[in-house]
Scaffold this active site. Structure first.
Site, PDB file in Angstrom:
ATOM      1  N   ARG A  57       0.896   1.529  -4.826  1.00  0.00           N
ATOM      2  CA  ARG A  57      -0.077   2.258  -3.999  1.00  0.00           C
ATOM      3  C   ARG A  57       0.659   3.341  -3.214  1.00  0.00           C
ATOM      4  O   ARG A  57       1.885   3.365  -3.188  1.00  0.00           O
ATOM      5  CB  ARG A  57      -0.752   1.300  -3.021  1.00  0.00           C
ATOM      6  CG  ARG A  57       0.252   0.553  -2.140  1.00  0.00           C
ATOM      7  CD  ARG A  57      -0.413  -0.331  -1.107  1.00  0.00           C
ATOM      8  NE  ARG A  57       0.547  -1.175  -0.410  1.00  0.00           N
ATOM      9  CZ  ARG A  57       1.328  -0.810   0.581  1.00  0.00           C
ATOM     10  NH1 ARG A  57       1.294   0.441   1.006  1.00  0.00           N
ATOM     11  NH2 ARG A  57       2.156  -1.658   1.171  1.00  0.00           N
ATOM     12  N   GLY A  78       1.101 -10.554   0.599  1.00  0.00           N
ATOM     13  CA  GLY A  78       1.037  -9.975   1.933  1.00  0.00           C
ATOM     14  C   GLY A  78       1.779  -8.655   2.018  1.00  0.00           C
ATOM     15  O   GLY A  78       2.467  -8.246   1.088  1.00  0.00           O
TER      16      GLY A  78
END
Length: 376
Positions: free
Chosen positions: A251, A126
Site C-alpha cells: 500500500r 497489525g
C-alpha cells in the site's frame, strides 16, 4: 464508502459525498457500487486505511469483480499476514531476520531462546508498531507474550505471535509504485523497547551501490509476494550482512512519506496512484532533487495534555512546509508504545541535508506542550 463516515472530518469540509456501508461486507460493497454506477461514471476504485490493511484485500476483490484496474487480492492477503509474508520471502531467498511463530507463552519463550536475545515480539497481523516490542531479557519476553496473549492486540486465532531476531542497523524505507523504486529514505525511532517513529528523511544518505542493493532486494520482494501493481513500501535495516527486509506493506505509506517524496523528488505518489486506479500511465520521473525531513512530536510522559504552543511560529519559518498537531488541548494522553504516542509532526525541505536538519531543529524547538500528571 465507509463504515463510519463521521470519523473523517475532512469529508464535509471538502464537500465529499459519502455512503455508509459495512466495509467488511463484500456483498454490501458490491451493491453500493452497482447502485452508484447507475447514476455516476465511475473511473476507478481504491481505498486507504491507517490501520486495518484488510481494506486493500476488499479493494482488490471489488476491482476484480467489476473489471477495474487494481491489486491482486490474493497477493495483498498473503502480504497482510506477516508470518506468510516471511515464509514467501525466505523461500525466494530474500534476506530477512531469523523468525519463529508461536501460539502460547511457552512457544514464545522457546523461540526467543533459539533465536537469541534481544528479539522482537509482535502480532502476526497489525500495523503502526502496535504490539511490537523489543525484548532484551527472558522476563521481558514472558511479560510481553502474556500481554499479547491477553487479547489486547490480537483479534485473530492462531498463529498469533511472531518472534524474530532484532536486526540491528540503520532503518531504511523504499517507496515503490508499479514495480519501480520512487524514493529511498531513512528513519529513526524513539527509545526502546518500542518502535515509535522519531524522524524520517528523504533521500537516504547511501552510496550508488547501496541504493542499487536496496532497489534490487525491493524488486525481489515484489516478485516473491506477487505485488506487481500499484504502491508498496518496504522497510529494511542495513545490518552487518547488508539490507535485511523487516516488512513489505502492499500500500501507500502513511504520512509523512508521500509528502516528503513530493518535496524531495517532485513526484506526487497519491496523484500517480490515482492515475493507475483510473487506468492511466503514471509518470514517476524525479522533477528535482532536494532534502526533506519530518520530526514527530512525542511527549515523554502521561497526563493531561493541557496546551500546545508555538506551532504557528514554527510554521512561519522559511523552509518549513507543514506543522500539524493531531490532538486538541485538554486531552488525556497515555503512551501506548506505538503510533498513538505521536501528537504531531513538523516537515521541512531545503536544497541541502545540513540546512534541512538545522531548520527542522529550529522549528521543533519552538513547539512546546504542557502535560499535568494524572491525579492518582
Amino acid at each position: 464508502m465507509s463504515t463510519d463516515p463521521t470519523q473523517y472530518d475532512y469529508l464535509a469540509a471538502e464537500g465529499v459525498e459519502s455512503v455508509q456501508v459495512d466495509t467488511n461486507d463484500l456483498d454490501a460493497m458490491k451493491s453500493v457500487y452497482s447502485r452508484l454506477k447507475l447514476t455516476h461514471d465511475i473511473a476507478g476504485l481504491t481505498g486507504f486505511s491507517g490501520l486495518d490493511e484488510s481494506v486493500y484485500v476488499t479493494v482488490g476483490k471489488l476491482c476484480r469483480h467489476f473489471g477495474l484496474p487494481g491489486p491482486d487480492p490474493a497477493s495483498i492477503e498473503k502480504g497482510h499476514d506477516k508470518f506468510v509474508q516471511r515464509q514467501l520471502l525466505a523461500k525466494a531467498g530474500v534476506p530477512i531476520p531469523d523468525y519463529r511463530i508461536a501460539t502460547n507463552a511457552t512457544e514464545v519463550e522457546s523461540a526467543a531462546a533459539e533465536i537469541g536475545l534481544p528479539v522482537v515480539v509482535k502480532p502476526v497481523m497489525g500495523s503502526g508498531s502496535s504490539g511490537v516490542q523489543m525484548c532484551r531479557t527472558v522476563d521481558e519476553v514472558a511479560e510481553h507474550a502474556r500481554h499479547l496473549l491477553g487479547g489486547r492486540h490480537i483479534s485473530q486465532a492462531s498463529p498469533p505471535i511472531l518472534v524474530e531476531e532484532f536486526a540491528q542497523g540503520q532503518y531504511i524505507t523504499a517507496n515503490m509504485m508499479g514495480g519501480l523504486v520512487v524514493g529511498i529514505g531513512t528513519g529513526e525511532f524513539g527509545p526502546p523497547p518500542h518502535f515509535v517513529y522519531r524522524e524520517y528523511s528523504f533521500p537516504a544518505l547511501l552510496s550508488n551501490d547501496e541504493n542499487a542493493r536496496i532497489a534490487d532486494v525491493s524488486l525481489s520482494c515484489l516478485r516473491a509476494l506477487g505485488l506487481g501493481w500499484g504502491p508498496a513500501n518496504i522497510e529494511f535495516r542495513w545490518t552487518k550482512r547488508g539490507p535485511v527486509v523487516i516488512e513489505v506493506n502492499p500500500r501507500l505509506a502513511g504520512t509523512p512519506d508521500p509528502e516528503l517524496i513530493q518535496l524531495a523528488y517532485g513526484v506526487d505518489l497519491v496523484d500517480e496512484h490515482i492515475k493507475l486506479v483510473i487506468g492511466e500511465k503514471c509518470d514517476l520521473r524525479a522533477r528535482h532533487s532536494r532534502t526533506a525531513s519530518a520530526r514527530f512530536l512525542t511527549p515523554d510522559r502521561d497526563g493531561m495534555l493541557e496546551e500546545i504552543q508555538g506551532a504557528s511560529r514554527a510554521a512561519a519559518i522559511p523552509g518549513v512546509t507543514e506543522v500539524k498537531i493531531y490532538v486538541h488541548p485538554n486531552t488525556p494522553f497515555v503512551r501506548k508504545g506505538d503510533y498513538r504516542d505521536v501528537i504531531g509532526h513538523v516537515i521541512v525541505a531545503s536544497p541541502t541535508r545540513d540546512q534541512t536538519a538545522a531548520l527542522l531543529q529550529q522549528a521543533v524547538d519552538l513547539v512546546s506542550w504542557t502535560i499535568t500528571p494524572f491525579r492518582t
